[in-house]
Design a protein around this motif. Sequence first.
Motif, short mmCIF file in Angstrom:
data_model
loop_
_atom_site.label_atom_id
_atom_site.label_comp_id
_atom_site.label_asym_id
_atom_site.label_seq_id
_atom_site.Cartn_x
_atom_site.Cartn_y
_atom_site.Cartn_z
N LEU A 162 -5.00 -4.65 -4.70
CA LEU A 162 -5.17 -3.49 -3.82
C LEU A 162 -6.25 -3.75 -2.77
CD1 LEU A 162 -4.73 -0.59 -2.93
CD2 LEU A 162 -6.15 0.17 -4.86
N SER A 163 -7.38 -4.29 -3.18
CA SER A 163 -8.48 -4.49 -2.23
C SER A 163 -8.14 -5.57 -1.20
CB SER A 163 -9.77 -4.85 -2.97
OG SER A 163 -9.64 -6.08 -3.65
N SER A 164 -7.47 -6.64 -1.61
CA SER A 164 -7.15 -7.71 -0.66
C SER A 164 -6.08 -7.26 0.33
CB SER A 164 -6.71 -8.97 -1.39
OG SER A 164 -5.55 -8.75 -2.16
N ILE A 218 -2.49 1.67 11.95
CA ILE A 218 -3.71 2.46 11.81
C ILE A 218 -3.55 3.39 10.61
CG2 ILE A 218 -5.34 3.99 12.97
CD1 ILE A 218 -4.87 1.30 14.40
N LEU A 219 -4.37 3.17 9.58
CA LEU A 219 -4.32 4.02 8.39
C LEU A 219 -5.00 5.35 8.68
CD1 LEU A 219 -5.34 1.42 5.64
CD2 LEU A 219 -3.04 2.12 6.29
N GLN A 270 -7.96 7.62 -0.28
CA GLN A 270 -7.10 7.41 -1.44
C GLN A 270 -7.29 6.02 -2.04
OE1 GLN A 270 -3.44 9.23 0.74
NE2 GLN A 270 -2.80 8.90 -1.36
N ILE A 271 -7.34 5.04 -1.18
CA ILE A 271 -7.49 3.65 -1.64
C ILE A 271 -8.85 3.48 -2.32
CG2 ILE A 271 -7.73 1.25 -0.88
CD1 ILE A 271 -5.64 1.99 1.33
N LEU A 317 0.81 -1.22 0.00
CA LEU A 317 0.00 0.00 0.00
C LEU A 317 0.85 1.27 0.00
CD1 LEU A 317 -2.82 -1.01 2.53
CD2 LEU A 317 -2.93 -1.00 0.03
N GLU A 318 2.10 1.16 0.41
CA GLU A 318 2.97 2.35 0.45
C GLU A 318 3.18 2.95 -0.94
OE1 GLU A 318 6.40 0.87 2.53
OE2 GLU A 318 5.76 1.76 4.45
#
Length: 716
Positions: free
Chosen positions: A298-300, A200-201, A208-209, A185-186
């Motif tokens: 990305l979703s997983s 913790i995002l 953004q995601i 994710l970075e």
Amino acid sequence: METESKNIMAIYNLYKTFITNCLSNILEYGENFNEKLIAKYAAQLKHQASETSFARNNRLKNLIADRMKSLSVYNLNDETLTDAQRHEIAVMEKSGDIVSSLNFRVMARQLQIEKRLQRKEFTKHIKIIENMWAHIGNGYYFRNDETKLVQLFECAIDLFCVSSPLSWDRVDDETYNLIKAIKYLERYNIEYKITLGKVILSDNSHAQIYSRLESLVKGIGGIDTLRKLFSKELEPRYKKEVDRYFIHRNKSLTGKTKDFRRVPYNYLINICGKFLNNGLVTLTKLGVESSYNEIIDLSSYYLTALQLQGNSVYEDMFVTYEKLPEYIYNNIVFENLYIPVQYKPDFVLEILKKIYGPLFRASGISEFNFDQYYRVTSMLLEYKHCSVINFEDIRGKLGINRKILRNILGEISKNKDSVNNDYVQILTPSNLFEKPLIKISKDTYFMISPHFSGYSFCNAIHQMLRKARVPNLDRDIGDSIENYVKDSLDSRHIPYKSGHYSITNPEEKGQCDVVLETATKVVFLEIKKRSLPDEFKLGDDIEVLRSLGDGMIDAQKQMLCHRVYLQKNNFMKLYQEQKENSPHMVLEWNGRQIVSISMCLPDYGFLTNKTTSAKLLESLIFVTYHATDPAKERALDKLNKRRDKIAQLVGELRAEDKKDARTVFFDTLFRSIQQFMFALEMSSGVEELVDYLTRGIYLVDSSLDFYSSLYFEIKR
């Protein structure tokens, strides 16, 4: 909770600083560390004649470990602890006066994550604290006092020097997967903080995601993305034999889930629902495939980063009462992201015919009749997933009047421009499955799946009956569900009993919906209509608890009354009416195991898992539930009143049934009507039916899913 977290992080920082300052001393021990430690502990160690160096080192290791334990103020493993002391421990832990040794494992995980994500050299720090925790174990509580904690950390260094650490800085599968997810994710420039062994995002990172996923789905087109999702991800999970997709947690006893990733299917389906249009014509076939793969990756990884579920079944088995609301919240969010709610099309048709049909015919609704609605539903449920459906095709196949068909389709469809307009985050409202069909043009409709959309035909007819102000609707539906269960048992020649008991004594009188019997078990089935509220979709734990109080927990309270009465009298006369001269059956106890099963029409997902439902019931003996938001406090009033009644009834049970909360509610289960029917279809008689309904009392499998668990057990 926030105060407790701050205290643990303060202890973590104290440990990290202390070990960093001591690193040079640790290295100085060198090859002579044994002699130095022996000299340090000489007074307690006492040399023994003809003792080998190995034996002496082992005694030294045990001595240091015992010294660490002696620094604790409480030990939960001590069987002499009174209930008052245990309550005192809970209060002191919450206030931050003491800290549990379990948090040393959390601190080790924090170090592992910081080491790998922030590239810090914490190898020694990790080895020392993991070694300390391995020798102490869980259940010890230490004073949150810097002097005492430093003494503990000094012992931890000594123990590290004299013994081989039991864990050498290896991360478990769960931590490894989290680190891998964050590193992926970075690349999207996410922001996060690490606290209490969790990542913790930031709010901006969630946005953004989501924005990236939405952009990718729009590029491919919602319908084409859904078709790929079904063909690549969901179809391999479909079992034709039972007409069901097996989508579940896939946990294990060891916490290892080799080659398994969780894709948030429901999350992606909801995003696709916003964009049921054509994608970008500029995308090549290769570009579409690349975009789809990015959606899945990305979703997983995002779902993993949310840390809503671990990989081990033990995290469900050892939830504390204090953590139960948080546990429920996490599971609600996880299921809303991962597991689409599904019903067999045949089950949907049965519910329509047996439960809603009679009510609709008597409702006075004139735009169309029930048989017409049923025929349309029956035909639509024959379509495959991701079907585009034309008005003229339906009319041609069914020969229904155009105006009547448009009226029916108007009730069961939603315009695509009004679908999921507010769906912009994981906890925002979704209306995708409010209706089974989505209208994408004047005469063209889209259905995602007969399994995922099918129950919406029941919801649609329910809303029509509400609009028509049908009197006593919920009561009549409850009666119809009960009759449906009884008719289903009759059709398979399964014997059961039901009726009113103690009809002349207002203090004890009650009604048993259904009772199943075997040579060793008496099984009470209590049937409730209450469904989960819309807030279930938004992770509102207060509304879910309120709903559970009105449904499943109220049913368990009633069955606790049955249980107390049967144990006290050894039999109950079950009258068909509340009259002594009406026909009756006799239910005898004879010391058999009494099982209580609450049953509701809709599926409740993870809440029907034995470990979850039993823990919820157990908590009612010790705690009352309260909302941090005063405006929501009244929503829990009924639940707490039922809690008081349950506590009273528990006091009337046999001594052997009330040793502790676990024994009181060991033989309790939650089931949906669909789960009941699934077990019934698999059964050849009452023995098998009771076995299939109650096997969850004793067995925990990796799926935490009733359907797949029962299916694979029978097929073994």
